[in-house]
Design a protein around this motif. Structure first.
Motif, short mmCIF file in Angstrom:
data_model
loop_
_atom_site.label_atom_id
_atom_site.label_comp_id
_atom_site.label_asym_id
_atom_site.label_seq_id
_atom_site.Cartn_x
_atom_site.Cartn_y
_atom_site.Cartn_z
N SER A 10 -2.00 -10.73 -0.69
CA SER A 10 -1.49 -9.55 0.01
C SER A 10 -2.44 -8.38 -0.24
N ALA A 11 -2.56 -7.51 0.75
CA ALA A 11 -3.45 -6.36 0.62
C ALA A 11 -2.78 -5.13 1.21
N ARG A 12 -2.94 -4.01 0.54
CA ARG A 12 -2.37 -2.75 1.02
C ARG A 12 -3.36 -1.61 0.80
N GLN A 13 -3.27 -0.61 1.68
CA GLN A 13 -4.05 0.61 1.54
C GLN A 13 -3.18 1.67 0.88
N HIS A 14 -3.75 2.38 -0.09
CA HIS A 14 -2.98 3.42 -0.77
C HIS A 14 -3.61 4.79 -0.57
N ASN A 15 -2.78 5.80 -0.72
CA ASN A 15 -3.23 7.19 -0.66
C ASN A 15 -2.71 7.89 -1.91
N THR A 16 -2.99 7.26 -3.04
CA THR A 16 -2.45 7.68 -4.33
C THR A 16 -3.53 8.30 -5.21
N THR A 17 -3.20 9.37 -5.89
CA THR A 17 -4.11 9.92 -6.90
C THR A 17 -4.18 8.93 -8.06
N LEU A 18 -5.36 8.41 -8.33
CA LEU A 18 -5.49 7.40 -9.39
C LEU A 18 -5.98 8.05 -10.68
N TYR A 19 -5.28 7.78 -11.74
CA TYR A 19 -5.72 8.19 -13.07
C TYR A 19 -6.43 7.06 -13.79
N ALA A 20 -6.33 5.86 -13.21
CA ALA A 20 -7.04 4.70 -13.75
C ALA A 20 -7.10 3.63 -12.68
N SER A 21 -8.21 2.90 -12.63
CA SER A 21 -8.28 1.68 -11.85
C SER A 21 -7.72 0.56 -12.72
N VAL A 78 -1.85 -12.89 -5.48
CA VAL A 78 -2.96 -11.95 -5.46
C VAL A 78 -2.54 -10.71 -4.67
N ARG A 79 -2.61 -9.55 -5.31
CA ARG A 79 -2.29 -8.29 -4.65
C ARG A 79 -3.48 -7.34 -4.79
N LEU A 80 -4.02 -6.94 -3.65
CA LEU A 80 -5.18 -6.07 -3.62
C LEU A 80 -4.77 -4.71 -3.07
N LEU A 81 -5.09 -3.67 -3.81
CA LEU A 81 -4.65 -2.32 -3.46
C LEU A 81 -5.85 -1.38 -3.51
N PHE A 82 -6.42 -1.11 -2.33
CA PHE A 82 -7.60 -0.26 -2.24
C PHE A 82 -7.29 0.98 -1.40
N GLY A 83 -8.15 1.98 -1.52
CA GLY A 83 -7.91 3.27 -0.91
C GLY A 83 -7.96 3.28 0.61
N ASP A 84 -7.15 4.16 1.18
CA ASP A 84 -7.19 4.42 2.61
C ASP A 84 -8.40 5.32 2.88
N PRO A 85 -9.38 4.84 3.65
CA PRO A 85 -10.59 5.64 3.89
C PRO A 85 -10.30 7.01 4.50
N GLU A 86 -9.18 7.12 5.22
CA GLU A 86 -8.83 8.38 5.87
C GLU A 86 -7.86 9.21 5.03
N GLY A 87 -7.51 8.74 3.85
CA GLY A 87 -6.49 9.41 3.05
C GLY A 87 -6.99 10.62 2.29
N ASP A 88 -6.04 11.51 1.98
CA ASP A 88 -6.37 12.72 1.23
C ASP A 88 -6.87 12.40 -0.17
N ALA A 89 -6.31 11.33 -0.78
CA ALA A 89 -6.67 11.00 -2.15
C ALA A 89 -8.14 10.59 -2.25
N VAL A 90 -8.61 9.81 -1.28
CA VAL A 90 -10.01 9.40 -1.27
C VAL A 90 -10.91 10.61 -1.04
N GLU A 91 -10.53 11.47 -0.12
CA GLU A 91 -11.32 12.68 0.15
C GLU A 91 -11.41 13.56 -1.09
N ARG A 92 -10.28 13.74 -1.77
CA ARG A 92 -10.24 14.59 -2.96
C ARG A 92 -11.08 14.00 -4.08
#
Length: 214
Positions: free
Chosen positions: A147-158, A101-115
């Motif tokens: 496993s879980a990680r925070q990303h700061n990636t521009t997402l074009y799809a979930s 199981v790999r969970l990849l959710f946004g970094d609340p402080e990241g630029d990608a989430v803000e944008r």
């Protein structure tokens, strides 16, 4: 096997399955546009007009029946906790029975989430949703196989992958992901759709920050 010779298709598919690779990746010279197009069309199972059109029973069944892998890439994925009963325990149970199981959710402080929040005209709400998601997950972080990680990636799809099934939720500029369509895919030898989305997941995963032990 003689150098320069391409194995019979049956043997190519068997080797590709053993190695966990697409046979076209191993033997690109066998690719034809017609074959790739046909295989990719066969991977396509259904199109949902929006995420709400995918029933809760479908989500729950995909999680509960996964035995090899569950991969989730989203910003907050709030609906997972809001709509799927005991989502956290379900994914933890999948990990305990042997699924990776790999969970990849946004970094609340990241630029990608803000944008993305600005694009959807919801301000800091998306960031707050990401924090809430991470709060929910605290109870299962540390589960063996999860496993879980925070990303700061521009997402074009979930992306939501369950063994050989993948649900891709493309993002539409200015609209919430929940309002955008969902592609239901099933991995098949020679197809390109499933592998294309999973390559995107892997790139985001490699760049993300591990929070599994937090």
């Amino acid at each position: 096997m003689s150098a320069g010779r391409v194995p019979h298709q049956r043997h190519r598919l068997a080797v590709a399955q053993l190695l966990g690779e697409d046979d076209l990746f191993l033997w690109p010279e066998t690719a034809t546009s017609q074959r790739a197009e046909s295989a990719s069309q066969a991977e396509f199972v259904a199109l949902y007009p929006n995420r709400g059109s995918v029933s809760i029973d479908t989500w729950a069944s995909l999680i509960d029946n996964a035995t090899e892998a569950i991969d989730v890439l989203a910003f907050a994925g709030s609906f997972l906790h809001d709509a799927i009963p005991e989502f956290d325990e379900r994914i933890a149970a999948a990990a305990r029975r042997g699924a990776q199981v790999r969970l990849l959710f946004g970094d609340p402080e990241g630029d990608a989430v803000e944008r993305r929040g600005a694009e959807e005209r919801i301000g800091d709400l998306l960031s707050a949703r990401c924090r809430l998601t991470w709060n929910y997950l605290q109870s299962v972080l540390g589960t063996p196989g999860l496993s879980a990680r925070q990303h700061n990636t521009t997402l074009y799809a979930s992306i939501f992958r369950f063994d050989e099934t993948l649900l891709a939720n493309p993002h539409t500029y200015g609209a919430a992901a929940s309002q955008s369509p969902v592609l239901h895919l099933r991995r098949l030898p020679g197809g390109r759709l499933f592998s294309t989305y999973m390559k995107s997941f892997e790139r985001a995963w490699e760049q993300a920050t591990d929070v599994s032990a937090d």
